[in-house]
Design an enzyme around this catalytic site. Structure first.
Site, PDB file in Angstrom:
ATOM      1  N   CYS A 213       0.802  -1.228   0.000  1.00  0.00           N
ATOM      2  CA  CYS A 213       0.000   0.000   0.000  1.00  0.00           C
ATOM      3  C   CYS A 213       0.833   1.275   0.000  1.00  0.00           C
ATOM      4  O   CYS A 213       0.512   2.228  -0.713  1.00  0.00           O
ATOM      5  CB  CYS A 213      -0.991  -0.011   1.162  1.00  0.00           C
ATOM      6  N   HIS A 271      -2.815   1.518   6.824  1.00  0.00           N
ATOM      7  CA  HIS A 271      -3.083   1.500   5.387  1.00  0.00           C
ATOM      8  C   HIS A 271      -2.785   2.900   4.858  1.00  0.00           C
ATOM      9  O   HIS A 271      -3.078   3.901   5.515  1.00  0.00           O
ATOM     10  CB  HIS A 271      -4.525   1.101   5.090  1.00  0.00           C
ATOM     11  N   ASP A 294      -7.252   5.986  -3.572  1.00  0.00           N
ATOM     12  CA  ASP A 294      -6.510   4.819  -3.080  1.00  0.00           C
ATOM     13  C   ASP A 294      -6.179   3.896  -4.246  1.00  0.00           C
ATOM     14  O   ASP A 294      -7.063   3.233  -4.788  1.00  0.00           O
ATOM     15  CB  ASP A 294      -7.347   4.079  -2.035  1.00  0.00           C
ATOM     16  N   ASN A 334     -14.091   4.083  10.517  1.00  0.00           N
ATOM     17  CA  ASN A 334     -15.170   4.174  11.500  1.00  0.00           C
ATOM     18  C   ASN A 334     -15.765   2.850  11.975  1.00  0.00           C
ATOM     19  O   ASN A 334     -16.649   2.866  12.837  1.00  0.00           O
ATOM     20  CB  ASN A 334     -16.322   5.013  10.935  1.00  0.00           C
ATOM     21  N   ASP A 336     -16.750  -0.580  13.891  1.00  0.00           N
ATOM     22  CA  ASP A 336     -16.607  -1.093  15.255  1.00  0.00           C
ATOM     23  C   ASP A 336     -15.921  -2.455  15.212  1.00  0.00           C
ATOM     24  O   ASP A 336     -16.032  -3.188  14.218  1.00  0.00           O
ATOM     25  CB  ASP A 336     -17.979  -1.242  15.929  1.00  0.00           C
TER      26      ASP A 336
END
Length: 620
Positions: A213, A271, A294, A334, A336
């Site tokens: 990456c 990343h 990306d 974001n 969980d």
């Protein structure tokens, strides 16, 4: 002329230009009839590319002579009417003209600054970047339409994002995250974009092996800066890859703390992507500015492996109705984390973490070689919870806490682990019951790559503790260098503790992932205050072996504008605690602030030791 497209314009004596039309003029005040200078003004919306330029001279309606030349036209972030206009000179200097920088890797507990040379002014790089557009499927399919669309940085950025990886096209880089790299280059060994781009161009546009990456992102940053689009490299620590779009990452552990591969979801320790600056009239007001792109191939966008441009403001506001790929980027910062302990095929413990994913988002600061925390650009930052003092269990920046109905366990690393020293950590256990308890404590350490599930256990410890009612005990543990040294470098350690109540068999889990800081190379410049163009200079590179065994390897030194190509030195076996110094000479060919970087590739450890020094080169 751009391909078969062309515009015809008269050469006038008026210097008045327009941001919307092609114009050409001769300055009558400085006219030299024998050698006239003709100025061309392009519209702010002109397409990026290599133009042909034909000049005709007529006398009494009859063509008398003509001349042909070429010029390259790029986006212009200094022009207010250009869609990539960025209003501050220090930002234009950083995000367009700076040819070196830092990439941030490691973990959020121990961030590693990796030097990188963007090389946008090195020979052959401009040509490779322009040819990237020519080789793209969009250009091959419809050249005229491609040329017409190149006036739009949104279009250009999507083409480049797809062309940096080779999944759908003759892209620049092939990605590889495990196995042998013997038929190419280990991604950790690249030091700059120039080698990648020139190798790709010289091979006839065969993908270069291999990238991960940070290489994909750094090479894309170079291409965008070359094309005149402001660009910076971004690192998201604890980056989620949510495969089923439910904004939940599931992790599974055995009852003895071994992390299991039971889910397609994953969290990369870091990343790396890029942000480019542009206006976004296509998505409505308030979305201009930094856009996420990306080039690492993870998911298809519009049928192609690319991502973005997604407005950073839209990610923060969860505007998943807008273009492009905002839901994917939103989940990366974001989601969980739900952690499960599994025993005999059933879940015996479940905990939830809403803070881990996207815990830190970094880029290089403008004008200085340190990080800038931009987490607040992507997400609303919650105020840190207050910590409890004394014997109570507490959350801290360097600890992980888990609690059950009657037990609390806290895993705390204390300080950043350093290669050659034991990894010290503590396990704090608390009995919240009003009766005495016997508890099993299982500790487990596994090595992992930054974007993979852990491999087999390399260290473990098991014991039993007796706790009085409401008692807290602190268990001190260490992992010795001989036990972890194969993990030093780019690998990460997943450390987990499972606390089991022997009476009720209730279990609680705490886990932590961390990297071990490698030793650094130091570089000292002789007469650093008097480095001038085209005059030989000297530098000393020093390495001290902090490992518990002898090491050897190859030292590579490079620096755009300082050294032509790379210089290699073989380092003989160096005993533990020993130091070695290598003198190098270089002759600067470009003035300004340049990066001299060194990398020591160790032959018996999967690790590269790095260092860099910024050198101010004066004109004379």
């Amino acid at each position: 002329m751009l391909g078969r497209l062309f515009v015809v314009m008269p050469v006038t004596f008026s210097k008045k230009v327009s941001p919307r039309h092609w114009m050409a003029y001769i300055d009558p005040e400085e006219l030299n009839p024998q050698n006239p200078s003709i100025f061309i003004s392009s519209p702010a919306s002109a397409a990026v590319g290599c133009y042909g330029f034909q000049l005709y001279v007529f006398k009494q309606g009859v063509k008398k002579t003509s001349a042909f030349s070429k010029f390259t036209l790029l986006c212009n972030p200094w022009c207010r009417e250009d869609a990539v206009y960025i209003p501050f000179e220090d930002q234009r200097e950083e995000y367009i003209q700076n040819d070196s920088g830092l990439l941030f890797v490691g973990t959020s507990k121990n961030i590693v600054s990796r030097p990188w040379s963007f090389d946008q002014f090195e020979p052959g790089v401009l040509e490779a970047c322009l040819n990237l557009l020519q080789v793209s499927p969009q250009h091959q399919k419809n050249r005229n339409m491609d040329y017409l669309n190149r006036n739009n940085p949104i279009y250009i950025s999507r083409v480049v994002s797809a062309m940096i990886n080779s999944k759908d096209d003759r892209g620049v880089l092939t990605g590889k995250w495990d196995g042998s790299f013997k038929d190419g280059v280990n991604p950790s060994l690249w030091t700059g974009s120039g080698d990648v781009l020139t190798q790709w161009a010289e091979s006839g546009y065969s993908p270069v092996k291999y990238g991960q990456c940070w290489v994909f992102a750094a090479v894309m940053c170079t291409v965008m800066r070359v094309l005149g689009i402001p660009c910076r490299v971004i690192t998201n620590f604890n980056s989620a890859h949510d495969t089923n779009d439910n904004l939940v990452i599931e992790e599974y552990y055995s009852e003895t703390g071994q992390k299991l591969k039971h889910s397609n979801d994953s969290i990369w320790n870091f990343h790396v992507w890029v942000e480019c600056w542009m206006s976004r009239r296509d998505v409505g007001p308030g979305m201009d500015g930094w856009q996420v792109l990306d080039p690492t191939p993870q998911e298809r966008s519009g049928g192609v492996f690319c991502c973005g441009p997604a407005p950073v403001k839209a990610v923060k506001d969860r505007r998943i109705d807008l273009f492009f790929d905002i839901p994917f980027v939103y989940a990366e910062v974001n989601a969980d984390v739900h952690a499960f302990v599994v025993s005999e095929g059933r879940v015996v413990s479940h905990s939830k973490d809403t803070e881990r994913v996207g815990s830190l988002i970094y880029t290089k600061a403008v004008g200085v070689h340190r990080h800038q925390n931009i987490t607040g650009d992507y997400k609303s930052i919650k105020s840190p919870s207050s910590t409890l003092s004394g014997s109570s269990a507490a959350m801290s920046e360097d600890s992980t806490l888990s609690r059950g109905s009657g037990m609390v366990v806290l895993l705390d690393l204390g300080k950043v682990p350093i290669a050659g020293e034991p990894v010290h950590f503590t396990v704090k256990v608390m009995n919240k019951h009003r009766v005495a308890k016997r508890m099993k404590v299982h500790l487990n350490a596994q090595a992992k790559e930054y974007n993979h599930s852990p491999s087999d256990t390399f260290w473990e410890s098991h014991g039993v503790v007796q706790l009085a009612p409401m008692e807290v005990k602190v268990i001190h543990q260490q992992i010795l260098p001989a036990e972890y040294e194969n993990v030093v470098g780019d690998d990460v350690i997943n450390l987990a503790v499972v606390l089991e109540d022997l009476a009720s068999h209730e279990r609680v889990l705490a886990s932590e992932e961390f990297n071990i800081a490698s030793p650094q190379l130091t570089i000292e410049i002789a007469n650093a205050d008097s480095v001038v163009l085209r005059k030989e200079q000297a530098a000393i590179v020093t390495f001290t072996n902090t490992f518990s065994h002898p090491v050897s390897g190859v030292l590579t030194v490079a620096g755009a504008g300082l050294i032509q190509g790379k210089v290699n030195f073989r380092m003989l076996p160096l005993r533990p605690g020993g130091s070695v110094m290598q003198r190098i000479t270089f002759i600067p060919t470009k003035w300004g602030t340049k990066m001299l970087q060194a990398r020591l590739s160790l032959s018996d450890i999967n690790s590269a030791i790095r260092g860099f020094k910024m050198v101010l080169v004066c004109r004379a």
